[in-house]
Structures are given as C-alpha cells and as structure tokens.
Enzyme design. Structure first.
Site, mmCIF file in Angstrom:
data_model
loop_
_atom_site.group_PDB
_atom_site.id
_atom_site.type_symbol
_atom_site.label_atom_id
_atom_site.label_comp_id
_atom_site.label_asym_id
_atom_site.label_seq_id
_atom_site.Cartn_x
_atom_site.Cartn_y
_atom_site.Cartn_z
ATOM 1 N N LYS A 15 -3.241 -2.703 16.085
ATOM 2 C CA LYS A 15 -2.621 -1.691 16.946
ATOM 3 C C LYS A 15 -3.473 -1.403 18.161
ATOM 4 O O LYS A 15 -4.688 -1.348 18.065
ATOM 5 C CB LYS A 15 -2.504 -0.378 16.185
ATOM 6 C CG LYS A 15 -1.181 -0.119 15.599
ATOM 7 C CD LYS A 15 -1.186 1.158 14.807
ATOM 8 C CE LYS A 15 -2.338 1.315 13.858
ATOM 9 N NZ LYS A 15 -2.592 0.353 12.856
ATOM 10 N N LYS A 17 -5.237 10.782 1.178
ATOM 11 C CA LYS A 17 -5.378 9.430 1.728
ATOM 12 C C LYS A 17 -6.652 8.842 1.127
ATOM 13 O O LYS A 17 -7.737 9.369 1.347
ATOM 14 C CB LYS A 17 -5.464 9.507 3.255
ATOM 15 C CG LYS A 17 -5.723 8.174 3.933
ATOM 16 C CD LYS A 17 -5.832 8.325 5.451
ATOM 17 C CE LYS A 17 -6.459 7.106 6.080
ATOM 18 N NZ LYS A 17 -6.792 7.295 7.498
ATOM 19 N N GLU A 63 0.826 -1.217 0.000
ATOM 20 C CA GLU A 63 0.000 0.000 0.000
ATOM 21 C C GLU A 63 0.862 1.270 0.000
ATOM 22 O O GLU A 63 2.076 1.223 0.249
ATOM 23 C CB GLU A 63 -0.936 0.013 1.219
ATOM 24 C CG GLU A 63 -0.192 -0.060 2.540
ATOM 25 C CD GLU A 63 -0.921 0.627 3.690
ATOM 26 O OE1 GLU A 63 -1.403 1.755 3.494
ATOM 27 O OE2 GLU A 63 -0.967 0.044 4.779
ATOM 28 N N SER A 123 -12.954 1.131 10.561
ATOM 29 C CA SER A 123 -12.229 1.344 9.304
ATOM 30 C C SER A 123 -12.880 0.603 8.141
ATOM 31 O O SER A 123 -13.331 -0.546 8.291
ATOM 32 C CB SER A 123 -10.792 0.865 9.466
ATOM 33 O OG SER A 123 -10.115 0.950 8.216
HETATM 34 N N1 PSU Z 1 -1.830 1.619 10.593
HETATM 35 C C1 PSU Z 1 -0.498 1.868 10.595
HETATM 36 N N2 PSU Z 1 0.053 2.560 9.594
HETATM 37 C C2 PSU Z 1 -0.713 3.030 8.571
HETATM 38 C C3 PSU Z 1 -2.131 2.743 8.562
HETATM 39 C C4 PSU Z 1 -2.633 2.047 9.586
HETATM 40 O O1 PSU Z 1 0.194 1.469 11.513
HETATM 41 O O2 PSU Z 1 -0.179 3.675 7.675
HETATM 42 C C5 PSU Z 1 -2.959 3.209 7.415
HETATM 43 C C6 PSU Z 1 -3.281 2.049 6.459
HETATM 44 O O3 PSU Z 1 -3.222 2.543 5.139
HETATM 45 C C7 PSU Z 1 -4.710 1.691 6.809
HETATM 46 C C8 PSU Z 1 -5.263 3.053 7.174
HETATM 47 O O4 PSU Z 1 -5.427 1.095 5.752
HETATM 48 O O5 PSU Z 1 -4.214 3.689 7.888
HETATM 49 C C9 PSU Z 1 -6.516 2.973 7.996
HETATM 50 O O6 PSU Z 1 -7.061 4.232 8.136
HETATM 51 P P1 PSU Z 1 -8.506 4.400 8.808
HETATM 52 O O7 PSU Z 1 -8.315 4.001 10.232
HETATM 53 O O8 PSU Z 1 -8.812 5.842 8.633
HETATM 54 O O9 PSU Z 1 -9.429 3.512 8.046
HETATM 55 MN MN MN Z 2 -12.192 5.849 10.538
#
Ligand code: PSU
Ligand code: MN
Length: 305
Positions: free
Chosen positions: A160, A87, A26, A141
């Site tokens: 995480k 993003k 990604e 997410s």
């Molecule tokens: N967790 C990490 N590093 C990252 C991401 C998540 O430790 O770079 C990024 C990934 O691209 C993941 C996104 O798909 O954040 C998720 O964002 P959101 O929580 O807004 O869906």
């Molecule tokens: Mn979100």
C-alpha cells in the site's frame, strides 16, 4: 504432539490429513481492516471464493485461550461485529491467549499459526511494511520480520502506498525474501496495479509459483515469498488521486497523535471514509482476487508435492 494452544477445525484437519489444498486467511482484516457489515460479507465471500477454486479456507483467530484454525460463519460474524477484539501481532499472542481474550490475527500472527498447523499458503489484502518516515519512527511492521523466518507464502495485492514502497522492497531484499509479481513487470501498490517500481521478480502462472515455493523450501531456505497479485484493472483506484488522500490521512494521524499498532487501521479507515467507500470497493475486489489466486497456488502446490 499438537501444540496445546492450537485448535484445528475438523474440516481443515481432514484436509491436512488428506494433503488437500488449504488457504489460510487472517482476521485483522475483518475486525480492524474494514467496517461492518462489509467486513463479514467479504470474509464469507473470500471463503466461498477459495472453495470455488478448489481449496479449503482456514480463517485464523484467537479466542478461549486457543488459536483457532478454521472458523464457523457465526464466529466470523462475531469478529466482524464485536468492538472489543484485540489486534494481535506476534508480541500480543501470549497476553491474549493467557487472558482468554478475543484476538484478530495480523499477517505475522496468522502466518505463524498457519505454519504451526502445517498450512503453507496464505491469502490476504495487503501486508504491513516499512512506514513512511520509518527512518525516524522505526515503524516497520512485524509482518516483515515474520516473513524472514516463517515458511508460509503470502499472496497480497502489493504494498500500500500508505507505506514507503521503496524501503519495503529494500527490506525484502536485505532479508532474502523473494518478491514475485504475477503477470506483469511492475510491482503493484494495493489500490493500483502500478507503483512506479519494477518488481524484483515476475512469474505468470500458479504452477510456476508453486515450483518456486517447493524449490525454496526443499533447498532449505526458510521464510516467506511475497506473491504480489495486481488488483484487476477495472477495479483500480487511481494512484494520483489516492496520494492526496494518503497525505491527508498521514497529517490527521500526526495531529491526533495516532501511534504504533493503531496507525494502519486509522489510515485505512480515514481513506475509506474520504473516498466515500470507493477505496473499500477496491479493497474488497482485490481481496477476492487474492483468494482466487491463493487457491490456485495451493492447488498447484499440493499437486507438485
Ligand atoms: N493492510 C490492509 N488491510 C489490513 C491490514 C493491512 O490493507 O487489514 C492489516 C493486516 O492484518 C496486517 C496489519 O498484517 O494490518 C499490519 O499492521 P501493522 O502495520 O500495525 O503491522
Ligand atoms: Mn507498526
């Protein structure tokens, strides 16, 4: 007929034709997950790691109105340096494509593009999940909903602890997404190999994981498998210590009114700053570890086809 919005790098195209192992990667992790220049160094080192372990890397990003599958080193450099990169999760794709903007793809968007290109294995650092407080914010997410419908396996270092690990595991169960931890019974929590939660499933080798993937998809179940690859023990960042920083980061996010898609990058940046880069070192180590495992699984998966 190929999708007119997808452009495949010639090396990746040749690998697809020849049925060679490929690992999708990604780009949000490059543009929004790590600071420059470590982000670019890491992205290039991840591609090298994939190659050294017998697979072709395909880093995915959006520009010039196309989803690019496989980037040049110069393009990776651009995504690491530029400040105007969006993003891009699923809901942002049509906007960024039609406006011909630069878009860094999240796990959700990367999975979908990889799947359309014919790639089945994807390695990253961490996926999104169910956020702490989601019972009132509804912040879940799009990575999770995407994993219910797209048949690309995701190698990550677990969930995480900025997220609610228990709720995230519940969500995977509800949606029928297998969660498999490699080589240990405990589910890992990204910065740490421990989480306090037992992994729903455990497998010990890339060959076993490849067999599970073939079985799931040949049987006719669509969707992803979350493959949790614990961070190497000598690179871990202690869980209790991390919890203090996470609480501070969450408080700061509330105080500053950070919401929606900005939350995850904000928390990651806050923690990296507070730990004076130590968490970033762990982050880099686990991404490389996942790239290596992703390549090994891609090799086993292709051999078993
Ligand atoms: N967790 C990490 N590093 C990252 C991401 C998540 O430790 O770079 C990024 C990934 O691209 C993941 C996104 O798909 O954040 C998720 O964002 P959101 O929580 O807004 O869906
Ligand atoms: Mn979100």
């Amino acid at each position: 007929m190929m999708n007119p919005f997808i452009q495949i790098h010639p090396e990746v195209g040749a690998a697809l034709q020849a049925n060679k192992p490929i690992v999708a990667l990604e780009s949000t992790i490059i543009s929004h997950g790590m600071p420059w220049p470590k982000n670019v160094e890491t992205a290039l080192a991840v591609e090298k790691m994939v190659r050294e372990n017998g697979a072709i890397p395909a880093t995915i990003a959006i520009f010039n109105g196309k989803c690019h599958v496989g980037l040049t080193d110069e393009q990776i450099e651009y995504f690491g340096k530029a400040v105007d990169v969006c993003k891009v999760s699923l809901r942002d794709m049509p906007y960024v494509l039609s406006k011909q903007l630069y878009g860094a793809t999240t796990v959700a968007a990367t999975m979908r593009i990889a799947s359309m290109a014919g790639i089945r294995i994807f390695a990253t650092g961490g996926t999104g999940g169910v956020h702490r407080g989601a019972t009132s914010t509804m912040d879940i997410s799009a990575d999770l909903t995407e994993m219910t419908q797209t048949s690309v396996a995701v190698v990550s270092a677990g969930v995480k602890s900025i997220l609610d690990i228990q709720l995230t595991l519940e969500y995977f169960e509800t949606k029928g997404i297998p969660v498999v931890t490699i080589g240990q019974d405990e589910f890992p929590s990204f910065y740490s190999a421990k989480s306090g939660y037992t992994s729903p499933l455990r497998l010990d080798t890339p060959t076993e994981i490849a067999a599970l993937l073939h079985t799931k998809w040949t049987f006719g179940l669509q969707g992803s498998v979350l493959i949790a690859n614990p961070v190497p023990q000598d690179q871990e960042f202690g869980n209790e210590q991390m919890e203090v920083y996470i609480q501070q980061a969450l408080n700061a996010a509330v105080e500053q009114g950070i919401q929606g898609k900005d939350i995850t990058p904000f928390l990651l940046k806050y923690i990296a700053t507070r730990t004076e880069g130590e968490s970033l070192q762990t982050n880099i180590a686990l991404v490389l570890n996942n790239a290596k495992m992703g390549a090994a699984i891609a090799v086993a998966f292709t051999a078993g086809r």
